[in-house]
Design an enzyme around this catalytic site. Structure first.
Site, mmCIF file in Angstrom:
data_model
loop_
_atom_site.group_PDB
_atom_site.id
_atom_site.type_symbol
_atom_site.label_atom_id
_atom_site.label_comp_id
_atom_site.label_asym_id
_atom_site.label_seq_id
_atom_site.Cartn_x
_atom_site.Cartn_y
_atom_site.Cartn_z
ATOM 1 N N SER A 9 0.862 -1.132 0.091
ATOM 2 C CA SER A 9 -0.040 0.063 -0.124
ATOM 3 C C SER A 9 0.683 1.148 -0.070
ATOM 4 O O SER A 9 0.393 2.385 -0.347
ATOM 5 C CB SER A 9 -0.921 0.156 1.150
ATOM 6 O OG SER A 9 -0.255 0.172 2.374
ATOM 7 N N ASP A 62 -3.797 7.699 8.173
ATOM 8 C CA ASP A 62 -4.461 6.683 8.593
ATOM 9 C C ASP A 62 -3.569 6.025 9.572
ATOM 10 O O ASP A 62 -2.729 6.529 9.802
ATOM 11 C CB ASP A 62 -5.516 5.923 7.861
ATOM 12 C CG ASP A 62 -4.592 4.914 7.180
ATOM 13 O OD1 ASP A 62 -3.398 4.835 7.132
ATOM 14 O OD2 ASP A 62 -5.144 4.407 5.897
ATOM 15 N N HIS A 88 -0.600 4.727 7.292
ATOM 16 C CA HIS A 88 0.085 5.493 6.350
ATOM 17 C C HIS A 88 0.343 7.048 6.260
ATOM 18 O O HIS A 88 -0.494 7.586 6.933
ATOM 19 C CB HIS A 88 -0.960 5.223 4.982
ATOM 20 C CG HIS A 88 -1.048 3.862 4.620
ATOM 21 N ND1 HIS A 88 -2.299 3.213 5.230
ATOM 22 C CD2 HIS A 88 -0.318 2.639 3.914
ATOM 23 C CE1 HIS A 88 -2.305 2.016 4.669
ATOM 24 N NE2 HIS A 88 -1.143 1.726 4.081
#
Length: 355
Positions: A38, A328, A331
């Site tokens: 991610s 978040d 991240h």
């Protein structure tokens, strides 16, 4: 493609200076090609059956048009800034996004998949794209590139491109320490070595397919991610030192791998891109970099990589993400990504600006 909310002016000036350097030296990298999780996925998971997605608000609210793209960020991610620094596109498209074609991918593409890892067991947990499958997509990309450019030009792109690999955090935080299985098979050191073996094989396969300029990314200080700090109640919600020490140890092994591979393979130019130190500096002295909040995320705290708390109905999402190190629970914000990209290009990738 412009951003509604740009990185700090100092980083904009830096990007322009790097682009000027590229033009002056003529060291043009023809494409940026990305593999990983991610941290470098710009939307591939939108097109596979998995819950590990970020294609909903408020993700992407500071991206062009304020739309969620599949990036786990409020805007751009590190690889977007790196691409821009090399005078290429300002945002790297996802290979599975049907909006783009080989003409777009010829100068930059990411095969990355959020929630994946070196270990197939990691990718299996949330049904995402394992590294071996990302490599299969890359082989298919090569075929399309040759059909589009012809063999000679395509081979030039393949050998001249910069390959960025960023993966590994999920293997520890969402596999080894989160679910039964690997922890009963391996000690943590044995598991690290198991992952290094996979990284060794993956970079060798990339070399065999024509890659020469490779950046192997290290792990961030995992123990300082908001999800880990929130769970560290006994430690006063401070960073979890054991996870940080693990990341630093694993990074040392990846760096040793880079040295070994460069000696083994003729013409290989592999570098180790380490985000650990710069991110730790930001966390320890946030005001120096213009941040105010390090321990909690702008978009509250979620579970796993998806950041469940990040939803359009969440009343706790911050108004100005530039004040937060993390977007978040896992991240970094766009601003943090821009600073990390600056550091990586200046300290690991600068050699490719003149080659």
């Amino acid at each position: 493609m412009e951003l509604k909310q740009m990185a700090p002016s100092i980083h904009i000036l830096w990007l322009l200076s790097i682009q000027f350097l590229v033009l002056v030296k003529g060291g043009k990298i023809p494409a940026i090609i990305v593999f990983g999780d991610s941290s470098v996925d710009s939307g591939n998971n939108n097109y596979i059956p998995t819950v590990a997605r970020s294609n909903f608000q408020p993700y992407g609210r500071d991206f062009n048009g304020g739309r969620p793209t599949g990036r786990f960020s409020n805007g751009k991610i590190t690889t977007d800034f790196i691409s821009e620094a090399f005078g290429l596109k300002p945002a790297i498209p996802a290979y599975l996004d049907p909006y783009y074609s080989i003409s777009d991918f010829a100068t930059g593409v990411t095969f990355a998949s959020a929630a994946t890892g070196y270990d197939n067991a990691t990718s299996d947990f949330l049904s995402v794209i394992p590294l071996w499958k990302q490599l299969e997509h890359y082989k298919n990309y090569q075929k399309k590139l040759r059909a589009y450019l012809g063999d000679r030009k395509a081979n030039g792109v393949i050998s001249g491109a910069l390959y960025l690999i960023s993966v590994g955090t999920n293997d520890f935080l969402e596999n080894y320490y989160a679910i039964p299985g690997r922890s009963s098979e391996y000690t943590i050191e044995e598991y690290e070595n198991f992952l290094v073996g996979i990284a060794t094989s993956f970079t060798e396969k990339l070399y065999e397919l024509g890659a020469r300029k490779i950046s192997l990314g290290g792990l961030p200080p995992m123990g300082c991610m908001p999800l880990e700090r929130t769970g560290n109640l006994m430690g006063g919600s401070e960073c979890v030192d054991s996870f940080n020490n693990l990341a630093a140890d694993f990074n040392g092994k990846l760096n040793a791998l880079v040295i070994k591979q460069n000696k083994k393979f003729h013409g290989m130019q592999m570098v180790f891109s380490d985000p650990y130190g710069i991110l730790m500096k930001i966390i320890q002295k946030p005001a120096v970099y213009g941040f105010e909040v390090t321990a909690v995320a702008c978009c509250a705290t979620g579970m796993f990589e998806m950041g469940y708390a990040c939803s359009r109905r969440n009343p706790f999402t911050c108004s100005n993400a530039d004040k937060f190190v993390f977007w978040d629970s896992f991240h970094p914000t766009q601003k943090t990504c821009s600073i990390i990209a600056t550091y990586i290009v200046q300290n690991a990738l600068a050699k490719f600006l003149s080659h």
